[in-house]
Enzyme design. Structure first.
Site, PDB file in Angstrom:
ATOM      1  CG  HIS A  68      -6.743  62.171  -4.590  1.00 35.99           C
ATOM      2  ND1 HIS A  68      -5.746  62.500  -3.694  1.00 35.99           N
ATOM      3  CD2 HIS A  68      -6.109  61.782  -5.723  1.00 35.99           C
ATOM      4  CE1 HIS A  68      -4.564  62.312  -4.261  1.00 35.99           C
ATOM      5  NE2 HIS A  68      -4.755  61.888  -5.494  1.00 35.99           N
ATOM      6  CG  ASP A 186      -0.767  62.785  -6.180  1.00 34.67           C
ATOM      7  OD1 ASP A 186      -1.987  62.741  -6.375  1.00 34.67           O
ATOM      8  OD2 ASP A 186      -0.059  61.786  -5.945  1.00 34.67           O
ATOM      9  CD  GLU A 220      -5.386  58.334  -5.452  1.00 35.33           C
ATOM     10  OE1 GLU A 220      -4.981  57.646  -6.412  1.00 35.33           O
ATOM     11  OE2 GLU A 220      -4.614  58.957  -4.688  1.00 35.33           O
ATOM     12  CD  GLU A 221      -1.797  60.139  -2.558  1.00 30.81           C
ATOM     13  OE1 GLU A 221      -1.242  59.047  -2.796  1.00 30.81           O
ATOM     14  OE2 GLU A 221      -1.587  61.152  -3.232  1.00 30.81           O
ATOM     15  CG  ASP A 240      -4.261  60.945  -9.353  1.00 37.53           C
ATOM     16  OD1 ASP A 240      -3.372  61.719  -8.937  1.00 37.53           O
ATOM     17  OD2 ASP A 240      -4.726  60.020  -8.668  1.00 37.53           O
ATOM     18  CG  HIS A 320       3.917  60.320  -4.028  1.00 36.74           C
ATOM     19  ND1 HIS A 320       3.487  59.115  -3.543  1.00 36.74           N
ATOM     20  CD2 HIS A 320       2.821  60.920  -4.565  1.00 36.74           C
ATOM     21  CE1 HIS A 320       2.192  58.976  -3.788  1.00 36.74           C
ATOM     22  NE2 HIS A 320       1.772  60.069  -4.415  1.00 36.74           N
TER      23      HIS A 320
END
Length: 345
Positions: A68, A186, A220-221, A240, A320
């Site tokens: 993504h 990510d 995606e997030e 991922d 994150h």
């Protein structure tokens, strides 16, 4: 050619184009051109995601590989009377992870106005212990703009409106001993891995066993990244991150193979096949179970679609937040992805 170094440098390049979820069109066009420069046909879904077609020896039982291009970010939700902004998050992260970070407001007219995210009470000299004790929530952090404004009217004159997207500075650094540190590894690191594996296959004139659709998803997030997959696809491999820390087995220097995430176990036979490919090719891997995690493959499977699904990825520390991975992890991911695409069912 060092395809691992290529992937890391490409990751850094990708991160220079902000792409918070819902604001990915610039990244999408750049990625589309990269596929076209490789000589691949690029298609687009009705909702906007792009995918390239990598022809294989067999057109039957096609595969899809998905990474993504959307990242965490924010949207302006309020312009305060004092000229500061309230924002609401895109994706799951703690406000503490971006406190003090420089950011960009992307206006409707495509102006870029910089600022910084701060708690409402930021100065220890002014607010004393309240600075240490106050919680950081959506309603207690604000954006200080790098502009001479002290009113709502002044902010509006800059061209900023409610609904404008916000991106945070990724601060990407590649160290001499092989680490890469950045926000948004990510999933830009996995996008770099995908391009590197495909480039090696094309450069060395290898042929994948089955026609493979290379998806770059864009929500995606938020939980609806993968869509528009062709009916001829029999299995989907999501690329991922692997979450490093605590009881997890993922490691920055390995490729993670997911056994289960917070939504579902992954297919055992597909996962076992990936493990066997890793063992056969001396690829350093870790099988892991992830908490508070989902991938494009699982969210698509939960829609009731009929295909097999698995997930692999780079081990990433401090996910994150200000993330980190390593050269060796990139190499192991590229090797497993390449060998998977070359392998038969």
């Amino acid at each position: 050619m060092d395809y691992t170094e290529y992937a890391m440098k490409l990751t850094k390049e990708l991160l220079q184009t902000p792409s918070p979820g819902g604001y990915t069109f610039k990244q999408r066009e750049l990625c589309k051109k990269r596929f076209e420069d490789m000589g691949l046909e690029v298609r687009r879904t009705k909702k906007g995601a792009i995918y390239a077609v990598l022809p294989g020896k067999s057109e039957g039982k096609a595969r899809a590989v998905a990474a993504h291009i959307d990242t965490l970010g924010a949207i302006v939700k309020e312009i305060k009377d004092d000229g500061y902004l309230r924002i609401t998050n895109i994706g799951g992260y703690a406000w503490q992870s971006v406190e003090g970070e420089n950011l960009i407001i992307h206006t409707r007219e495509e102006k870029e106005i910089t600022g910084t995210l701060l708690p409402d009470k930021a100065s220890i000299h002014v607010f004393s212990d309240e600075v240490r004790e106050a919680s950081r929530t959506e309603d207690s952090v604000q954006v200080r703009l790098d502009a001479d404004v002290s009113s709502k009217e002044g902010v509006l004159k800059l061209g900023i409106n409610v609904g404008d997207f916000v991106s945070f500075n990724p601060r990407t650094v590649i160290t001499e001993n092989g680490y890469i540190k950045s926000r948004y590894l990510d999933d830009m690191a996995c996008v770099g891995v995908l391009y590197a594996a495909v480039k090696q296959i094309l450069d060395e004139k290898m042929e994948v066993s089955h026609t493979t659709y290379l998806f770059l998803t864009d929500y995606e997030e938020i939980g609806h990244g993968l869509y528009g997959v062709s009916d001829d696809v029999h299995e989907i491999l999501a690329l991922d991150i692997g979450t490093v820390g605590s009881y997890h087995t993922s490691c920055e220097k390995k490729v993670t193979i997911l056994a289960k995430d917070s939504r579902t176990p992954y297919d055992y036979e597909f996962r076992h096949r990936l493990e066997e490919i890793a063992i056969k090719n001396n690829i350093d891997y870790a099988t892991d179970v992830h908490f508070r995690y989902g991938s494009d493959a699982t969210t698509y499977a939960l829609q009731g679609t009929d295909f097999n699904f698995a997930c692999i990825g780079l081990g990433v520390n401090a996910t994150h937040h200000y993330e980190r991975s390593h050269y060796d992890g990139y190499k192991n991911n590229i090797d497993l992805l390449r060998e998977y695409m070359l392998s038969e069912y």
